[in-house]
Design a protein around this motif. Structure first.
Motif, PDB file in Angstrom:
ATOM      1  N   VAL A  81      73.567  23.215 147.303  1.00  0.00           N
ATOM      2  CA  VAL A  81      73.741  24.446 148.961  1.00  0.00           C
ATOM      3  C   VAL A  81      74.962  24.648 148.838  1.00  0.00           C
ATOM      4  O   VAL A  81      75.831  26.069 149.462  1.00  0.00           O
ATOM      5  CB  VAL A  81      73.054  24.264 149.774  1.00  0.00           C
ATOM      6  CG1 VAL A  81      71.357  24.724 149.832  1.00  0.00           C
ATOM      7  CG2 VAL A  81      72.970  23.210 150.382  1.00  0.00           C
ATOM      8  N   ASP A  82      76.400  23.468 148.785  1.00  0.00           N
ATOM      9  CA  ASP A  82      77.345  23.243 149.215  1.00  0.00           C
ATOM     10  C   ASP A  82      78.293  24.220 148.196  1.00  0.00           C
ATOM     11  O   ASP A  82      79.732  23.535 148.293  1.00  0.00           O
ATOM     12  CB  ASP A  82      77.788  22.604 149.980  1.00  0.00           C
ATOM     13  CG  ASP A  82      77.556  22.363 151.365  1.00  0.00           C
ATOM     14  OD1 ASP A  82      77.242  23.067 151.242  1.00  0.00           O
ATOM     15  OD2 ASP A  82      77.041  21.179 151.411  1.00  0.00           O
ATOM     16  N   LEU A  87      75.962  28.985 143.107  1.00  0.00           N
ATOM     17  CA  LEU A  87      75.782  29.521 144.195  1.00  0.00           C
ATOM     18  C   LEU A  87      76.443  31.205 143.417  1.00  0.00           C
ATOM     19  O   LEU A  87      75.412  32.163 143.431  1.00  0.00           O
ATOM     20  CB  LEU A  87      76.158  29.951 145.463  1.00  0.00           C
ATOM     21  CG  LEU A  87      75.541  28.724 146.322  1.00  0.00           C
ATOM     22  CD1 LEU A  87      75.971  28.482 147.421  1.00  0.00           C
ATOM     23  CD2 LEU A  87      73.745  29.009 146.286  1.00  0.00           C
ATOM     24  N   GLY A 108      65.824  26.685 148.544  1.00  0.00           N
ATOM     25  CA  GLY A 108      66.766  27.253 149.839  1.00  0.00           C
ATOM     26  C   GLY A 108      68.290  27.245 148.624  1.00  0.00           C
ATOM     27  O   GLY A 108      69.450  28.219 149.394  1.00  0.00           O
ATOM     28  N   LYS A 112      70.892  30.168 150.194  1.00  0.00           N
ATOM     29  CA  LYS A 112      72.073  30.706 150.447  1.00  0.00           C
ATOM     30  C   LYS A 112      73.110  31.388 150.119  1.00  0.00           C
ATOM     31  O   LYS A 112      74.356  31.806 150.158  1.00  0.00           O
ATOM     32  CB  LYS A 112      72.376  28.952 150.020  1.00  0.00           C
ATOM     33  CG  LYS A 112      73.746  28.312 150.825  1.00  0.00           C
ATOM     34  CD  LYS A 112      74.137  28.279 152.105  1.00  0.00           C
ATOM     35  CE  LYS A 112      75.238  27.607 153.043  1.00  0.00           C
ATOM     36  NZ  LYS A 112      74.964  26.361 152.334  1.00  0.00           N
ATOM     37  N   GLN A 134      68.208  27.421 154.755  1.00  0.00           N
ATOM     38  CA  GLN A 134      70.015  28.717 154.174  1.00  0.00           C
ATOM     39  C   GLN A 134      69.450  29.659 154.362  1.00  0.00           C
ATOM     40  O   GLN A 134      70.620  30.270 153.979  1.00  0.00           O
ATOM     41  CB  GLN A 134      69.182  27.286 152.984  1.00  0.00           C
ATOM     42  CG  GLN A 134      68.932  26.053 152.780  1.00  0.00           C
ATOM     43  CD  GLN A 134      70.201  25.303 153.193  1.00  0.00           C
ATOM     44  OE1 GLN A 134      71.465  26.190 153.415  1.00  0.00           O
ATOM     45  NE2 GLN A 134      69.910  24.234 154.615  1.00  0.00           N
TER      46      GLN A 134
END
Length: 205
Positions: A81-82, A87, A108, A112, A134
């Motif tokens: 997610v980071d 993403l 999630g 995000k 998220q």
């Protein structure tokens, strides 16, 4: 013959093994309809949360468009997610996909990335608090085996991805094909997305 739909399954270190191969079992029942591609940030072996690795066929940055994008869950989602690059690639591929799907905490990652903003969605009930955090702009549905909202399909924990995959096959190929895929695998398909006992078991109701 109808052109095959390209199914792009995203994998990353720590993916949940059944999130990936459960759904793919059913798409693989119809090789004349679906072409399955494994996608990751780098090609080669990617270790699952359970240990065994899967091979990535194409790197995300150079992957051709897919018709069906699937993002699994697993403990690796907490890290990914980071991962801004991952993403961004999910957003790129989702932009051209006919369907965007997640299994378990893969929701999630979609959330995000902003891909669930304004949409109804669900996720793993045992990781519900983390996954839903998220996506503050998502309408999260606690009691659902899977949720369909437009071209987006999200499913609950692990095995729910199989129910969702069969539901997507039903949408594309019809209910008879979906039931045949389940019968071939000797799998009892939960045809009702609202039939979700795990939300109550997880204390969400």
């Amino acid at each position: 013959m109808t052109e095959k739909l390209r199914v792009g399954m995203v994998i990353f270190e720590g993916f949940e093994i059944l999130d990936v191969f459960g759904p793919l079992e059913f798409f693989g029942r119809y090789p004349e309809q679906f072409e399955i591609i494994m996608l990751a940030e780098s090609m080669g072996a990617i270790a699952s949360a359970q240990g065994p690795s899967a091979m990535a066929d194409e790197a995300l940055t150079s992957a051709a468009p897919v018709d069906i994008l699937i993002v699994p869950g697993g403990k690796g989602t907490r890290r990914e997610v980071d991962n801004a690059d991952l993403l961004a690639e999910l957003c790129r591929l989702a932009g051209n996909a006919q369907f965007v799907c997640s299994v378990c905490t893969g929701a999630g990652l979609l959330a995000k990335a902003g891909l669930l903003d304004g949409k109804r969605a669900t996720t793993n009930k045992l990781s519900y608090a983390w996954a839903t955090a998220q996506g503050p702009e998502t309408e999260w549905i606690a009691e659902a085996r899977w949720v369909e909202d437009g071209n987006t399909f999200t499913s609950a924990g692990v095995t729910a991805g199989m129910d969702m995959a069969i539901a997507l096959i039903a949408k594309i190929m019809g209910i008879d094909a979906a039931r045949e895929a389940a019968r071939y695998a000797e799998y009892i398909w939960n045809e009702d997305p609202r039939n979700d006992p795990f939300a109550k078991l997880a204390g969400l109701l």
